[in-house]
Design a protein around this motif. Structure first.
Motif, PDB file in Angstrom:
ATOM      1  N   ALA A   1       7.387   8.157   5.970  1.00 36.90           N
ATOM      2  CA  ALA A   1       8.443   8.690   5.113  1.00 36.90           C
ATOM      3  C   ALA A   1       8.652   7.794   3.890  1.00 36.90           C
ATOM      4  O   ALA A   1       8.935   8.285   2.786  1.00 36.90           O
ATOM      5  CB  ALA A   1       9.741   8.822   5.904  1.00 36.90           C
ATOM      6  N   THR A   2       8.487   6.488   4.088  1.00 31.82           N
ATOM      7  CA  THR A   2       8.623   5.550   2.968  1.00 31.82           C
ATOM      8  C   THR A   2       7.538   5.792   1.922  1.00 31.82           C
ATOM      9  O   THR A   2       7.800   5.738   0.717  1.00 31.82           O
ATOM     10  CB  THR A   2       8.560   4.095   3.464  1.00 31.82           C
ATOM     11  N   SER A   3       6.319   6.053   2.385  1.00 32.07           N
ATOM     12  CA  SER A   3       5.230   6.349   1.452  1.00 32.07           C
ATOM     13  C   SER A   3       5.569   7.552   0.593  1.00 32.07           C
ATOM     14  O   SER A   3       5.358   7.554  -0.631  1.00 32.07           O
ATOM     15  CB  SER A   3       3.934   6.603   2.227  1.00 32.07           C
ATOM     16  N   LEU A   4       6.076   8.588   1.234  1.00 30.11           N
ATOM     17  CA  LEU A   4       6.434   9.806   0.510  1.00 30.11           C
ATOM     18  C   LEU A   4       7.619   9.560  -0.418  1.00 30.11           C
ATOM     19  O   LEU A   4       7.638  10.021  -1.566  1.00 30.11           O
ATOM     20  CB  LEU A   4       6.760  10.919   1.512  1.00 30.11           C
ATOM     21  N   TYR A   5       8.596   8.812   0.078  1.00 26.33           N
ATOM     22  CA  TYR A   5       9.794   8.527  -0.714  1.00 26.33           C
ATOM     23  C   TYR A   5       9.440   7.687  -1.942  1.00 26.33           C
ATOM     24  O   TYR A   5       9.985   7.905  -3.035  1.00 26.33           O
ATOM     25  CB  TYR A   5      10.804   7.792   0.166  1.00 26.33           C
ATOM     26  N   ALA A   6       8.526   6.722  -1.770  1.00 24.61           N
ATOM     27  CA  ALA A   6       8.124   5.867  -2.895  1.00 24.61           C
ATOM     28  C   ALA A   6       7.356   6.648  -3.945  1.00 24.61           C
ATOM     29  O   ALA A   6       7.387   6.306  -5.130  1.00 24.61           O
ATOM     30  CB  ALA A   6       7.283   4.702  -2.385  1.00 24.61           C
ATOM     31  N   SER A   7       6.655   7.697  -3.527  1.00 28.19           N
ATOM     32  CA  SER A   7       5.856   8.487  -4.467  1.00 28.19           C
ATOM     33  C   SER A   7       6.725   9.184  -5.505  1.00 28.19           C
ATOM     34  O   SER A   7       6.299   9.380  -6.647  1.00 28.19           O
ATOM     35  CB  SER A   7       5.035   9.529  -3.710  1.00 28.19           C
ATOM     36  N   ILE A   8       7.943   9.567  -5.123  1.00 26.71           N
ATOM     37  CA  ILE A   8       8.791  10.353  -6.028  1.00 26.71           C
ATOM     38  C   ILE A   8       9.215   9.543  -7.252  1.00 26.71           C
ATOM     39  O   ILE A   8       8.954   9.960  -8.390  1.00 26.71           O
ATOM     40  CB  ILE A   8      10.003  10.916  -5.258  1.00 26.71           C
TER      41      ILE A   8
ATOM     42  N   GLY B   1       0.801  -1.221   0.000  1.00 29.53           N
ATOM     43  CA  GLY B   1       0.000   0.000   0.000  1.00 29.53           C
ATOM     44  C   GLY B   1       0.830   1.265   0.000  1.00 29.53           C
ATOM     45  O   GLY B   1       0.396   2.299  -0.519  1.00 29.53           O
ATOM     46  N   ASN B   2       2.039   1.216   0.561  1.00 32.99           N
ATOM     47  CA  ASN B   2       2.906   2.391   0.553  1.00 32.99           C
ATOM     48  C   ASN B   2       3.345   2.757  -0.855  1.00 32.99           C
ATOM     49  O   ASN B   2       3.597   3.926  -1.158  1.00 32.99           O
ATOM     50  CB  ASN B   2       4.152   2.140   1.411  1.00 32.99           C
ATOM     51  N   VAL B   3       3.431   1.752  -1.727  1.00 33.41           N
ATOM     52  CA  VAL B   3       3.901   1.983  -3.088  1.00 33.41           C
ATOM     53  C   VAL B   3       2.757   2.286  -4.036  1.00 33.41           C
ATOM     54  O   VAL B   3       2.875   3.137  -4.923  1.00 33.41           O
ATOM     55  CB  VAL B   3       4.704   0.763  -3.589  1.00 33.41           C
ATOM     56  N   TRP B   4       1.618   1.600  -3.871  1.00 30.12           N
ATOM     57  CA  TRP B   4       0.580   1.782  -4.891  1.00 30.12           C
ATOM     58  C   TRP B   4      -0.716   2.423  -4.379  1.00 30.12           C
ATOM     59  O   TRP B   4      -1.633   2.663  -5.155  1.00 30.12           O
ATOM     60  CB  TRP B   4       0.274   0.482  -5.602  1.00 30.12           C
ATOM     61  N   ARG B   5      -0.827   2.715  -3.089  1.00 28.51           N
ATOM     62  CA  ARG B   5      -2.032   3.371  -2.588  1.00 28.51           C
ATOM     63  C   ARG B   5      -1.787   4.831  -2.210  1.00 28.51           C
ATOM     64  O   ARG B   5      -2.541   5.716  -2.606  1.00 28.51           O
ATOM     65  CB  ARG B   5      -2.566   2.604  -1.374  1.00 28.51           C
ATOM     66  N   PHE B   6      -0.724   5.087  -1.451  1.00 29.02           N
ATOM     67  CA  PHE B   6      -0.443   6.451  -1.020  1.00 29.02           C
ATOM     68  C   PHE B   6      -0.193   7.408  -2.194  1.00 29.02           C
ATOM     69  O   PHE B   6      -0.762   8.507  -2.222  1.00 29.02           O
ATOM     70  CB  PHE B   6       0.749   6.462  -0.060  1.00 29.02           C
ATOM     71  N   PRO B   7       0.645   7.046  -3.194  1.00 29.02           N
ATOM     72  CA  PRO B   7       0.834   7.965  -4.326  1.00 29.02           C
ATOM     73  C   PRO B   7      -0.471   8.270  -5.059  1.00 29.02           C
ATOM     74  O   PRO B   7      -0.701   9.401  -5.509  1.00 29.02           O
ATOM     75  CB  PRO B   7       1.818   7.218  -5.232  1.00 29.02           C
TER      76      PRO B   7
ATOM     77  N   ASP C   1       7.387  16.769 -14.997  1.00 34.08           N
ATOM     78  CA  ASP C   1       5.934  16.964 -15.118  1.00 34.08           C
ATOM     79  C   ASP C   1       5.187  16.098 -14.108  1.00 34.08           C
ATOM     80  O   ASP C   1       4.204  16.538 -13.500  1.00 34.08           O
ATOM     81  CB  ASP C   1       5.473  16.608 -16.541  1.00 34.08           C
ATOM     82  N   GLY C   2       5.660  14.850 -13.928  1.00 38.33           N
ATOM     83  CA  GLY C   2       5.015  13.963 -12.977  1.00 38.33           C
ATOM     84  C   GLY C   2       5.148  14.456 -11.546  1.00 38.33           C
ATOM     85  O   GLY C   2       4.189  14.413 -10.770  1.00 38.33           O
ATOM     86  N   LEU C   3       6.332  14.948 -11.185  1.00 42.68           N
ATOM     87  CA  LEU C   3       6.559  15.421  -9.816  1.00 42.68           C
ATOM     88  C   LEU C   3       5.805  16.710  -9.540  1.00 42.68           C
ATOM     89  O   LEU C   3       5.265  16.901  -8.444  1.00 42.68           O
ATOM     90  CB  LEU C   3       8.060  15.617  -9.577  1.00 42.68           C
ATOM     91  N   ILE C   4       5.746  17.601 -10.527  1.00 41.66           N
ATOM     92  CA  ILE C   4       4.967  18.834 -10.353  1.00 41.66           C
ATOM     93  C   ILE C   4       3.498  18.508 -10.160  1.00 41.66           C
ATOM     94  O   ILE C   4       2.818  19.078  -9.302  1.00 41.66           O
ATOM     95  CB  ILE C   4       5.167  19.770 -11.575  1.00 41.66           C
ATOM     96  N   TYR C   5       3.019  17.560 -10.936  1.00 39.58           N
ATOM     97  CA  TYR C   5       1.611  17.160 -10.822  1.00 39.58           C
ATOM     98  C   TYR C   5       1.333  16.548  -9.450  1.00 39.58           C
ATOM     99  O   TYR C   5       0.288  16.789  -8.847  1.00 39.58           O
ATOM    100  CB  TYR C   5       1.282  16.148 -11.918  1.00 39.58           C
ATOM    101  N   LEU C   6       2.277  15.759  -8.947  1.00 35.11           N
ATOM    102  CA  LEU C   6       2.082  15.070  -7.672  1.00 35.11           C
ATOM    103  C   LEU C   6       2.043  16.038  -6.502  1.00 35.11           C
ATOM    104  O   LEU C   6       1.192  15.927  -5.615  1.00 35.11           O
ATOM    105  CB  LEU C   6       3.199  14.042  -7.471  1.00 35.11           C
ATOM    106  N   PHE C   7       2.956  16.989  -6.480  1.00 36.42           N
ATOM    107  CA  PHE C   7       3.137  17.808  -5.280  1.00 36.42           C
ATOM    108  C   PHE C   7       2.544  19.213  -5.364  1.00 36.42           C
ATOM    109  O   PHE C   7       2.642  19.970  -4.403  1.00 36.42           O
ATOM    110  CB  PHE C   7       4.623  17.908  -4.942  1.00 36.42           C
TER     111      PHE C   7
END
Length: 615
Positions: free
Chosen positions: A293-300, A34-40, A230-236
């Motif tokens: 922190a892992t959830s956030l780190y995986a999102s990048i 879930g940290n990799v595919w749910r939080f992002p 573009d992906g990171l700008i969209y995410l954050f």
């Protein structure tokens, strides 16, 4: 709890080799798929960086207090979930049984996901990747129709992997390749668990740390891909307006709750192997913070790669339009490019509006491709695998990605199985002469046999049901009774004394305020809100139906009544032991009092004018 100390120390309990093993095991249990595919996904659909506000609030006031409470009671009593709650109060014994049932039901579907990961991992060594192109049809005269109408990635997932049926009413047969993968997954779990924490403690050195290595590799590679920005700008990019939506707060609270893996019983069991002087407060903060922190780190890296995929699709869309315009207006091959497409389109549309309109050009918008969000299996087995195809050395990245998912899933399974085995020992259902290795093998075998339902043609539909309902309402109810049981039945003062005994200091005002007021209220609000939201709509599911008029879009179908009844059963069955055990203990208590009173009356009757003892 102090009164049970002597009793619990009678039986020697296994211990961790060192503190690192314990922390890695807890982190591996908490940090899962879930940290990799749910939080992002939640960050993407709920305003990017704005979602972090309700998420962090839920972490501080709901997640960490519950995590601290479970680690503390497990370490103090040195028992599994059933033993812990029976010791606190016999009326709470059902909480341990409920946690064990939830862990069992979650384990049988969670390991199926690991089986899917193994299936993709085995195929990741092929060149080209099997999901990069369509197979030939039965006559070998063209490509498979279902694949051509959808995409090679969708076809490999829905047809080659799942061989999915168009409806949950149609079960389909067992898919032998998935049965083999599922059996392999359970064998791996058994091998890692064969000697309890002795083998788990060794395995977590790999399973809990390797995902961070892979995420770092993906981060470095992802940031160098075109479109990653573009992906990171969209995410954050924060959308503050979306915080007015109550659904955002509900999803943030449930995400942090389920992500930390509280109420499963596994954390209680793991902490019971600690020495009693261990600083459980620091452990709770470390595990909770690292998990988030892992959830956030995986999102990048995930969204850097998804940004690359969106950019590739955007450029492909433009190039198709360029080819159409170039052929129609007989332009030079290199006159119109991606860079000057907007200028040329504006000119041609102004000069020849009717001709341009008749060409049926695609509407190419980068934001539209970025909006194509996905979570869960859709992100892992469809969106991400499609992105990997476009990356140079795609086989290497596919192998790394699925090894990472396998490690994340396996380390989470350790806590899930521990949440089953330790309560079984507490219940003393298994004779002591039966070795632990055999008990573990029987649990894995029974889980494998029950998990065969997920290897049928309709298995994916059933897995979505289990994933959505087994790990939702039951866990919220268990957690609510856990915190109320410790604070209001056992008592805040007694619990504070126990923490002082273990750590040398009493919990501060923040922890007390959360345990006594804030966390129970938050849990109750989230539980009620979740039930209300679910009750407002009849549950439906997306079906993969090649005969659907809008195929390859999934067809939304309502669950049949008999399936809806199973959904209700899955939500209620795990928590039924809570009131049943309490009622049973209450009846036993009253019966015991009556028999005691009768015995007293009988004794007092014979005591009148009783015998005189000669001196």
């Amino acid at each position: 709890m102090a009164k049970t100390e002597d009793a619990t120390e009678v039986e020697e309990r296994p211990k961790w080799d060192n503190k690192v093993q314990y922390l890695l095991t807890c982190i591996g249990f908490a940090v899962g798929l879930g940290n990799v595919w749910r939080f992002p996904y939640l960050c993407q659909i709920y305003g990017g960086g704005a979602f972090l506000i309700p998420y962090l609030i839920a972490l501080v006031f709901e997640g960490l207090p519950l995590l601290y409470l479970e680690l503390a009671i497990g370490q103090r009593l040195r028992m599994g979930s059933i033993g812990v709650w029976n010791s606190i109060s016999p009326f709470l014994g059902g909480l341990g049984v409920a946690s064990m049932l939830v862990s069992f039901l979650v384990g049988i579907f969670y390991n199926t996901i690991i089986a899917w990961v193994l299936w993709y991992f085995f195929h990741s060594f092929q060149n080209p990747l099997p999901w990069s192109q369509c197979p030939l049809d039965a006559n070998l005269t063209g490509y498979n129709k279902e694949c051509v109408e959808s995409t090679p990635v969708n076809y490999f997932w829905y047809r080659e992997t799942l061989n999915i049926t168009p409806d949950i009413d149609v079960s389909g047969s067992l898919q032998w390749w998935m049965v083999i993968c599922l059996a392999t997954a359970w064998c791996v779990v058994y091998i890692c668990f064969i000697r309890g924490i002795e083998t788990i403690g060794k395995a977590v050195y790999v399973t809990a740390t390797f995902p961070y290595l892979v995420l770092t590799i993906f981060l470095v590679r992802g940031l160098t891909l075109p479109g990653a920005t573009d992906g990171l700008i969209y995410l954050f990019t924060p959308d503050w307006e979306i915080l007015k939506n109550p659904q955002v707060w509900l999803d943030a609270a449930t995400q942090i709750f389920f992500s930390l893996s509280v109420a499963f019983g596994g954390l209680i069991a793991f902490s019971s192997y600690n020495p009693q002087e261990n600083n459980c407060e620091r452990d709770a903060v470390v595990v909770g913070v690292i998990n988030s922190a892992t959830s956030l780190y995986a999102s990048i890296p995930i969204f850097a790669i998804l940004g690359f995929k969106a950019n590739s699709n955007y450029i492909d869309c433009l190039q198709r339009n360029i080819l159409t315009l170039t052929n129609h207006f007989e332009l030079g091959d290199h006159n119109m490019t991606v860079e000057n497409y907007d200028h040329w389109f504006t000119f041609l549309d102004g000069a020849f509006p009717h001709e341009v309109a008749s060409l049926d050009l695609r509407h190419c918008n980068l934001q539209t491709f970025l909006d194509q969000s996905a979570s869960g299996t859709g992100l892992a087995f469809i969106v991400f695998t499609e992105a990997v195809i476009e990356m140079p050395g795609s086989q290497v990245w596919a192998v790394l990605f699925f090894i990472m998912l396998f490690s994340l899933g396996l380390s989470s399974m350790f806590g899930t199985i521990e949440g089953i085995l330790t309560p079984l020992k507490d219940l003393k259902l298994v004779p002591k002469w039966i070795p632990n290795e055999l008990v573990t093998a029987l649990v894995c075998l029974v889980s494998f046999l029950m998990g065969l339902i997920f290897t049928m043609g309709s298995g994916n539909y059933w897995l979505e049901i289990f994933s959505s309902y087994v790990g939702s309402v039951p866990l919220l109810i268990i957690a609510f009774f856990e915190i109320c049981g410790v604070i209001y039945i056992y008592g805040m003062k007694n619990f504070s004394d126990d923490i002082h005994f273990m750590t040398g200091r009493r919990p501060n005002i923040f922890w007390k305020a959360c345990w006594m007021v804030i966390s129970p209220i938050l849990l109750l609000v989230v539980l009620i809100a979740y039930v209300v939201v679910q009750a407002q709509k009849y549950p439906s599911y997306p079906a993969w139906n090649p005969d659907y008029i809008d195929f390859p879009q999934t067809e939304s179908k309502f669950y049949p009544d008999w399936v809806f009844a199973i959904i209700v059963l899955l939500c209620t069955l795990p928590v039924i032991p809570i009131p049943l055990v309490a009622l049973y203990k209450l009846i036993c208590c009253r019966v015991g009092r009556r028999s005691s009173n009768r015995h007293s009356i009988t004794l007092s009757h014979y005591a009148n004018d009783g015998y005189e003892v000669e001196s």
